[in-house]
Design an enzyme around this catalytic site. Structure first.
Site, PDB file in Angstrom:
ATOM      1  N   ASP A  34       0.818  -1.213   0.000  1.00  0.00           N
ATOM      2  CA  ASP A  34       0.000   0.000   0.000  1.00  0.00           C
ATOM      3  C   ASP A  34       0.856   1.269   0.000  1.00  0.00           C
ATOM      4  O   ASP A  34       2.008   1.246   0.447  1.00  0.00           O
ATOM      5  CB  ASP A  34      -0.864   0.052   1.271  1.00  0.00           C
ATOM      6  CG  ASP A  34      -1.949  -1.014   1.275  1.00  0.00           C
ATOM      7  OD1 ASP A  34      -2.006  -1.808   0.324  1.00  0.00           O
ATOM      8  OD2 ASP A  34      -2.727  -1.053   2.240  1.00  0.00           O
ATOM      9  N   HIS A 173       3.711  -2.306   3.163  1.00  0.00           N
ATOM     10  CA  HIS A 173       3.613  -0.928   2.681  1.00  0.00           C
ATOM     11  C   HIS A 173       4.830  -0.502   1.885  1.00  0.00           C
ATOM     12  O   HIS A 173       5.942  -0.946   2.155  1.00  0.00           O
ATOM     13  CB  HIS A 173       3.416   0.033   3.857  1.00  0.00           C
ATOM     14  CG  HIS A 173       2.125  -0.198   4.574  1.00  0.00           C
ATOM     15  ND1 HIS A 173       1.990  -1.139   5.552  1.00  0.00           N
ATOM     16  CD2 HIS A 173       0.898   0.363   4.402  1.00  0.00           C
ATOM     17  CE1 HIS A 173       0.741  -1.153   5.975  1.00  0.00           C
ATOM     18  NE2 HIS A 173       0.054  -0.259   5.296  1.00  0.00           N
TER      19      HIS A 173
HETATM   20 ZN   LIG Z   1      -2.457   3.247   3.152  1.00  0.00          ZN
END
Ligand SMILES: [Zn+2]
Length: 204
Positions: A34, A173
Site C-alpha cells: 500500500d 507498505h
Molecule cells: Zn495506506
C-alpha cells in the site's frame, strides 16, 4: 497515524462483502503493498518481485501516481495488479462521504482498477455502499505490522509467518516509515512460503 491501520476482527462482521481472504482452497497467498508508488521503496519492491519471479498487488495513492508516473507504469509493465487507495490517503471515518467518493474518483482517473482498499482500513458504511457497486473492496487477514516502531524486522517476519494460511491476503507498505521492516521481512517471507509450497497470486 500509521497505527490506525490495524483492522479489528469485528469489522469483518460489519463488512462481510469485503474481501478479507480468498477461500478457493488453493495454497496461494496474495502479497499487497500500500501507499506507493514512491522512489524510496517501490523500485526496490519491483526488483525483488522480479528476482523472485512472483506477482503482487499495489494499492496506489493517486497523488503518488501523479508525482511518479514512471514508477506506476513500471508496476503495470512488470505484470502486477494495482488498486485504488484514494487520491490523498483519506481516513474514511474523518471525512464526509461525498468528499471521500470524489477523492476515489479523482484517483480513478490515474489508476485503472476495480479494486479498492480504504486507507487505514477505516471506511464508513455509507462510503462503502457507494463504492461496492463499482469496486471490489480488498482488505487483508494478515497485517504485517511493518509500520510498527515497537517491533524488530525479525519479529515482523515471524508474526507474518505465524498468521499466514492458504488464501491469505498479506499487507505490507511502500512507505518510507516501513522500509526497514518491510525490506527485511518480504524477501525472507517469500523464500519461506515458497519452501512451504505456496504460490503467489494477485488480487482480482
Ligand atoms: Zn495506506
Amino acid at each position: 497515524m500509521l497505527r490506525w491501520m490495524r483492522a479489528p476482527g469485528i469489522f469483518k462482521i460489519f463488512f462481510p462483502s469485503f474481501v478479507w481472504r480468498y477461500n478457493s482452497g488453493a495454497k496461494k497467498v496474495y502479497l499487497t503493498f500500500d501507499d506507493g508508488p514512491i522512489p524510496e521503496s517501490t523500485l526496490w519492491t519491483l526488483n525483488l518481485l522480479k528476482e523472485k519471479n512472483i506477482k503482487a498487488t499495489f494499492f496506489c495513492v493517486g497523488d503518488n501516481v501523479h508525482k511518479y508516473p514512471e514508477l506506476y507504469q513500471n508496476i503495470l509493465t512488470d505484470g502486477h495488479a494495482v488498486g485504488n487507495h484514494t487520491y490523498n490517503h483519506l481516513k474514511g471515518w474523518s471525512v464526509d462521504t461525498q468528499r471521500y467518493i470524489e477523492n476515489v474518483i479523482m484517483a480513478s482517473d490515474l489508476i485503472d482498477s476495480k479494486l479498492f482498499r480504504p486507507p487505514y482500513g477505516l471506511i464508513k458504511n455509507s462510503q462503502a455502499k457507494h463504492l461496492l457497486p463499482e469496486y471490489k473492496i480488498i482488505m487483508w487477514d494478515v497485517l504485517s505490522g511493518d509500520f510498527r516502531k515497537d517491533i524488530t524486522p525479525e519479529q515482523c517476519l515471524r508474526d507474518v509467518l505465524k498468521k499466514v494460511r492458504p488464501g491469505s491476503i498479506i499487507s505490507f507498505h511502500n512507505h518510507q516509515k516501513t522500509k526497514a521492516n518491510m525490506q527485511y521481512a518480504v524477501p525472507r517471507l517469500i523464500d519461506e512460503l515458497k519452501l512451504q509450497g505456496y504460490e503467489f497470486d494477485v488480487c482480482r
